[in-house]
Design a protein around this motif. Structure first.
Motif, PDB file in Angstrom:
ATOM      1  N   ASP A   2       0.821  -1.206   0.000  1.00  0.00           N
ATOM      2  CA  ASP A   2       0.000   0.000   0.000  1.00  0.00           C
ATOM      3  C   ASP A   2       0.855   1.256   0.000  1.00  0.00           C
ATOM      4  O   ASP A   2       0.544   2.234  -0.657  1.00  0.00           O
ATOM      5  N   SER A   3       1.962   1.218   0.757  1.00  0.00           N
ATOM      6  CA  SER A   3       2.821   2.392   0.889  1.00  0.00           C
ATOM      7  C   SER A   3       4.279   1.972   0.945  1.00  0.00           C
ATOM      8  O   SER A   3       4.613   0.903   1.442  1.00  0.00           O
ATOM      9  N   ARG A  46       2.740   6.516  -1.940  1.00  0.00           N
ATOM     10  CA  ARG A  46       1.524   5.704  -1.943  1.00  0.00           C
ATOM     11  C   ARG A  46       1.413   4.926  -3.251  1.00  0.00           C
ATOM     12  O   ARG A  46       1.654   5.444  -4.319  1.00  0.00           O
ATOM     13  N   SER A  48      -1.501   3.541  -3.980  1.00  0.00           N
ATOM     14  CA  SER A  48      -2.875   3.825  -4.417  1.00  0.00           C
ATOM     15  C   SER A  48      -3.042   5.341  -4.491  1.00  0.00           C
ATOM     16  O   SER A  48      -2.244   6.095  -3.956  1.00  0.00           O
TER      17      SER A  48
END
Length: 128
Positions: A2-3, A46, A48
């Motif tokens: 995700d990160s 990020r 996303s």
């Protein structure tokens, strides 16, 4: 994932934010290190699309990732961590704990072989 985030490597040697959990696995106690780190938003990427980011965020680094990072930090900074790290059992002369010595054969890389001799040069083709 995700990160992706960046933290200073030397923070992996600090007891600040460090905790651990001991687990039993195959009659051996394994210590899992956890690091709760606060990361500035400029050091977070990020995966996303998240347009709303706080100025900083907390992340937990744990498990194999933390073990690898602690070892790298120890080598890079030639320093020991501020917390107990490594096997809690007594090590034998070959650096292995008693369970490993009984159950896992030692690996020897042996003595390196001398380099192979260079092949002979072809005869020169000079004419007489």
């Amino acid at each position: 994932v995700d990160s992706i985030f960046w933290v200073p490597l030397e923070s992996m040697l600090s007891s600040k934010g460090h905790s651990h959990t001991d687990i039993e696995l195959f009659n051996t106690t394994l210590r899992i290190h956890n690091f709760d780190v606060e990361v500035d938003a400029t050091r977070i990427w990020r995966c996303s699309d998240d347009s709303k980011s706080p100025s900083s965020e907390n992340f937990v680094i744990w498990g194999l990732t933390s073990a690898i990072l602690v070892r790298i930090a120890m080598l890079a900074h030639d320093a020991a961590p501020e917390f107990e790290f490594g096997p809690s059992a007594d090590l034998t002369d070959d650096g292995r704990d008693e369970h490993t010595r009984r159950n896992v054969p030692a690996v020897s890389l042996g003595t390196p072989s001398p380099p192979s001799p260079s092949p002979p040069s072809p005869p020169s083709s000079s004419r007489m």
